[in-house]
Design a protein around this motif. Structure first.
Motif, mmCIF file in Angstrom:
data_model
loop_
_atom_site.group_PDB
_atom_site.id
_atom_site.type_symbol
_atom_site.label_atom_id
_atom_site.label_comp_id
_atom_site.label_asym_id
_atom_site.label_seq_id
_atom_site.Cartn_x
_atom_site.Cartn_y
_atom_site.Cartn_z
ATOM 1 N N ALA A 255 0.840 -1.203 0.000
ATOM 2 C CA ALA A 255 0.000 0.000 0.000
ATOM 3 C C ALA A 255 0.873 1.251 0.000
ATOM 4 O O ALA A 255 0.601 2.213 -0.721
ATOM 5 N N VAL A 256 1.956 1.215 0.781
ATOM 6 C CA VAL A 256 2.860 2.373 0.851
ATOM 7 C C VAL A 256 3.539 2.591 -0.510
ATOM 8 O O VAL A 256 3.675 3.724 -0.974
ATOM 9 N N LEU A 257 3.946 1.496 -1.157
ATOM 10 C CA LEU A 257 4.557 1.634 -2.485
ATOM 11 C C LEU A 257 3.580 2.273 -3.462
ATOM 12 O O LEU A 257 3.935 3.159 -4.230
ATOM 13 N N PHE A 258 2.317 1.804 -3.436
ATOM 14 C CA PHE A 258 1.313 2.324 -4.371
ATOM 15 C C PHE A 258 0.934 3.766 -4.016
ATOM 16 O O PHE A 258 0.523 4.530 -4.876
ATOM 17 N N ALA A 259 1.063 4.121 -2.735
ATOM 18 C CA ALA A 259 0.625 5.456 -2.293
ATOM 19 C C ALA A 259 1.710 6.499 -2.476
ATOM 20 O O ALA A 259 1.419 7.686 -2.552
#
Lengths: 313, 102
Positions: A255-259
């Motif tokens: 999620a952090v990578l995508f965000a």
């Protein structure tokens, strides 16, 4: 405390910058610290990678890269159609958001370790894989309407850029050497990691403070985008993480990578590939809004959501 | 006998650090044999170029060359770089020793 203490160094830098303190971290130190962080993250990922069969990762990687390709497309549509930004600016900003922030990833990993949440170490491979496709998509979006693209210099800039060289290099070295081989280097690359990260965040706080003027140029729409886009990206990341049966920690990191939005590889590549795009807008949004947003609110929020999601299924 | 000085043109470009690689390859294409690059900081129309991190870093490039090559280089800068990048370009008349080197 719900957030990672290392973030306090970022806030200190921000405060010092806003207060016009004479604290200045020389540009060469920024270079040195970023080289260390990229290499150390690569190495740690490589050591973890050695524990997993590569074939089973290939399928997951394909799903992750395909899903992540949606992010620059969504970002572009929002900026170009709704925000009425010029095509070049919309495409360049979309590329920044489609690519990833290594430091946000490192802070999230350190947040998870502090909360004693386990995660799949091979997520670093996805970090590497997500770094550059969005930059290529950004250039295609910028050039769809007209003429020539300087593909050669652009691809060279991205693939030979220090972030790819050091991440991939570290990954390979860690993978080849394995945990035992890297042990003599542990003191430098593992034990000192968090201290260096703190130093780097102090510097980033100063840099963000010096770019606050850019936010005025960016305007309200882009500021809103800088907070809404990471939420949309994180939602997609949480879904994909769940679909792939990642652990709660792994889902949070995805999620952090995508965000997150890139501010190491993307600005340099976009400056060469889409020169007419205004870097103040993309850097203002990615670094001025999204980076602090993810650090202060995003990471604990995505963790909370991943825990809830894991409970539902 | 005093050493013999020859007239030569010195081009100075102060620009964003990101332009280093593209400009150096333009120099090579034009057959320019050498250049000097130094890190630079300052302020201008594009705000504070404080060198805190790569996107706000500037460089100063100096090139000694003969008039015909200089014209080609200036035209190229005008056509391809002035519109989208921040550059300050100026030319000065200087004197050099060993003119055959430039």
């Amino acid at each position: 405390m719900p957030f990672e203490p290392v973030i306090l160094f970022f806030l200190l830098g921000l405060l010092a910058g806003v207060a016009r303190s004479d604290l200045k971290i020389p540009g060469v130190l920024y270079e040195s610290l970023s080289i260390f962080l990229l290499l150390a993250i690569g190495l740690k990922g490589g050591i973890e990678l050695a524990r997993y069969p590569l074939a089973s990762l290939a399928g997951q990687a394909l799903v992750v890269v395909t899903a992540a390709a949606l992010i620059p497309l969504i970002a572009f549509a929002v900026l170009y159609r709704m925000g009425r930004l010029p095509r070049a600016d919309a495409a360049s900003i979309a590329a920044h958001y489609g690519s990833v922030s290594v430091v946000t990833f490192a802070v999230a990993a350190s947040f998870l370790s502090r909360m004693e949440v386990a995660y799949e170490g091979y997520l670093v491979v996805f970090l590497v894989l997500l770094e550059f496709p969005a930059l290529v998509i950004g250039v295609i979006l910028a050039r769809r309407a007209e003429g020539q693209t300087r593909w050669g210099p652009m691809l060279h800039e991205v693939l030979s850029g220090k972030s790819i060289v050091l991440l991939v290099g570290g990954l390979l070295i860690g993978w080849l050497a394995g945990p035992e081989g890297i042990k003599p280097l542990d003191r430098l690359f593992i034990d000192l990691f968090k201290g260096v990260l703190a130093f780097f965040l102090l510097e980033m706080g100063l840099v963000v403070a010096s770019r606050l003027g850019d936010l005025r140029k960016a305007g309200a729409f882009l500021i809103g985008f800088g907070m809404a886009m990471p939420l949309a990206g994180a939602a997609l990341g949480l879904l994909v993480g769940n679909l792939l049966d990642l652990s709660v920690g792994g889902t949070v990191l995805l999620a952090v990578l995508f965000a997150s939005a890139s501010y190491i590889a993307a600005p340099a590549a976009m400056r060469i590939a889409i020169p007419e795009a205004n870097p103040a807008l993309s850097i203002g949004a990615a670094l001025g809004i999204t980076f602090p947003f993810n650090l202060l609110i995003g990471i604990p929020l995505y963790h909370g959501m991943a825990v809830r999601l894991a409970g539902e299924f | 006998m005093a050493p013999k000085l020859h007239p030569c043109r010195l081009l100075t470009v102060i620009c964003e650090a990101d332009l280093e690689r593209p400009l150096v390859s333009e120099f090579h294409r034009l057959g320019i044999s050498g250049h000097t690059i130094t890190d630079a900081r300052g302020q201008g129309r594009h705000g504070d170029r404080d060198g805190l991190w790569p996107p706000s870093a500037n460089i100063r490039i100096e090139v000694l060359c003969e008039a015909s090559v200089l014209d080609a280089l200036l035209t190229l800068l005008e056509q391809h770089y002035f519109k989208s990048y921040s550059l300050v370009v100026f030319v000065s008349d200087v004197s050099v020793l060993r003119a055959d080197r430039f």
